[in-house]
Motif scaffolding. Structure first.
Motif, PDB file in Angstrom:
ATOM      1  N   ALA A  29       0.764  -1.195   0.069  1.00 25.06           N
ATOM      2  CA  ALA A  29       0.061  -0.073  -0.022  1.00 25.06           C
ATOM      3  C   ALA A  29       0.926   1.367  -0.073  1.00 25.06           C
ATOM      4  O   ALA A  29       0.734   2.267  -0.786  1.00 25.06           O
ATOM      5  CB  ALA A  29      -0.856  -0.047   1.223  1.00 25.06           C
ATOM      6  N   ALA A  30       2.091   1.289   0.831  1.00 22.76           N
ATOM      7  CA  ALA A  30       2.809   2.343   0.976  1.00 22.76           C
ATOM      8  C   ALA A  30       3.367   2.551  -0.562  1.00 22.76           C
ATOM      9  O   ALA A  30       3.402   3.737  -0.925  1.00 22.76           O
ATOM     10  CB  ALA A  30       3.991   1.937   1.796  1.00 22.76           C
ATOM     11  N   ALA A  31       4.086   1.210  -1.310  1.00 23.13           N
ATOM     12  CA  ALA A  31       4.506   1.605  -2.548  1.00 23.13           C
ATOM     13  C   ALA A  31       3.560   2.097  -3.414  1.00 23.13           C
ATOM     14  O   ALA A  31       4.161   3.183  -4.487  1.00 23.13           O
ATOM     15  CB  ALA A  31       5.082   0.037  -3.047  1.00 23.13           C
ATOM     16  N   THR A  47      10.602  13.063 -15.464  1.00 24.04           N
ATOM     17  CA  THR A  47      11.597  13.964 -14.586  1.00 24.04           C
ATOM     18  C   THR A  47      12.357  12.930 -13.582  1.00 24.04           C
ATOM     19  O   THR A  47      12.012  11.854 -13.242  1.00 24.04           O
ATOM     20  CB  THR A  47      10.858  14.849 -13.999  1.00 24.04           C
ATOM     21  N   GLY A  48      13.277  13.695 -12.880  1.00 21.83           N
ATOM     22  CA  GLY A  48      13.930  12.996 -11.872  1.00 21.83           C
ATOM     23  C   GLY A  48      13.097  12.308 -10.890  1.00 21.83           C
ATOM     24  O   GLY A  48      13.261  11.147 -10.234  1.00 21.83           O
ATOM     25  N   ILE A  49      12.020  13.231 -10.361  1.00 14.88           N
ATOM     26  CA  ILE A  49      11.323  12.493  -9.079  1.00 14.88           C
ATOM     27  C   ILE A  49      10.306  11.606  -9.675  1.00 14.88           C
ATOM     28  O   ILE A  49       9.937  10.513  -8.888  1.00 14.88           O
ATOM     29  CB  ILE A  49      10.322  13.652  -8.568  1.00 14.88           C
ATOM     30  N   ALA A  56      11.735   3.801  -4.858  1.00 20.00           N
ATOM     31  CA  ALA A  56      10.649   3.741  -4.079  1.00 20.00           C
ATOM     32  C   ALA A  56      10.031   2.511  -3.675  1.00 20.00           C
ATOM     33  O   ALA A  56       9.750   1.880  -2.556  1.00 20.00           O
ATOM     34  CB  ALA A  56      10.082   5.134  -3.943  1.00 20.00           C
ATOM     35  N   ALA A  57       9.093   2.046  -4.746  1.00 21.93           N
ATOM     36  CA  ALA A  57       8.315   1.038  -4.652  1.00 21.93           C
ATOM     37  C   ALA A  57       9.069  -0.084  -4.380  1.00 21.93           C
ATOM     38  O   ALA A  57       8.573  -1.180  -3.584  1.00 21.93           O
ATOM     39  CB  ALA A  57       7.448   1.093  -5.918  1.00 21.93           C
ATOM     40  N   LEU A  58      10.141  -0.465  -5.065  1.00 24.25           N
ATOM     41  CA  LEU A  58      11.052  -1.616  -4.803  1.00 24.25           C
ATOM     42  C   LEU A  58      11.386  -1.782  -3.425  1.00 24.25           C
ATOM     43  O   LEU A  58      11.532  -2.645  -2.583  1.00 24.25           O
ATOM     44  CB  LEU A  58      12.278  -1.480  -5.677  1.00 24.25           C
TER      45      LEU A  58
END
Length: 200
Positions: A29-31, A47-49, A56-58
């Motif tokens: 859920a957080a990912a 873009t970079g973000i 981040a998901a990984l």
């Protein structure tokens, strides 16, 4: 149930490092939430973000990949990971200048791969075979798309990923048909009422 997540090599490695201690639903859920927030912050552009979202998901969801997934709500992690992957590929492709038909075909190929995994589970076929494992996992596909965006090769990355997955799907289908035993056709020619029965 755990193999329905379709984790790639990196996610499985993080799961082994975590020892299966993390429950799968909160990290998934957080990912999904972080992926959506980063896409919204980058407005879907390459873009970079936006390109950071797969990392981040990984890091969030991958650490729970080794959990047995036997809890009541653990299966909900699967659609969350699916949704995060579809949303990311769609947003990155449309925002990064990838032709719409190519984005659509990639999403269809990924969805067919997921359908194949579910069908294997329903038929009791067990964990994915070699072709299914070679599909890179949700994390590998997202990271490959992000790498293409970072290098300025996003259309090429989408095209290469689409072609690669399509070949794997075709190979898996042919290999599955080859392994399926053909039932012997019953000879009904001499049975009463059969094709060879006398009409007199």
């Amino acid at each position: 149930m755990r193999f329905l997540r379709d984790d790639g090599h990196l996610a499985r490695l993080l799961g082994r490092l975590a020892g299966g201690a993390l429950p799968p639903l909160p990290p998934a859920a957080a990912a999904a939430l972080v992926t959506g927030v980063l896409l919204a912050a980058g407005l879907g552009a390459a873009t970079g973000i936006t390109l950071f979202a797969p990392v981040a998901a990984l890091l969030l969801a991958g650490a729970a990949s080794a959990h047995p997934h036997g809890g009541r709500h653990d299966p909900l992690a699967v659609p969350l990971l699916r949704g995060a992957e579809y949303l990311y590929l769609l947003a990155l492709g449309t925002g990064g200048g990838v032709p719409g038909p190519l984005v659509f075909v990639l999403l269809v190929v990924v969805a067919l791969h997921h359908c194949g995994t579910v069908c294997r589970a329903r038929q009791g076929a067990g964990p994915p075979d070699r072709a299914a494992r070679a599909a890179l996992g949700w994390d590998g596909r997202m990271l490959l798309a992000a790498a293409g965006g970072a290098l300025g090769w996003l259309p090429f990355a989408f095209g290469a990923l689409t072609g690669y997955l399509a070949v794997l799907l075709a190979y898996g289908a042919v290999a599955g048909w080859a392994r399926t035993p053909v039932a012997d056709l019953a000879d009904t020619g001499d049975e009463p009422g059969g094709a060879g029965a006398s009409t007199t």
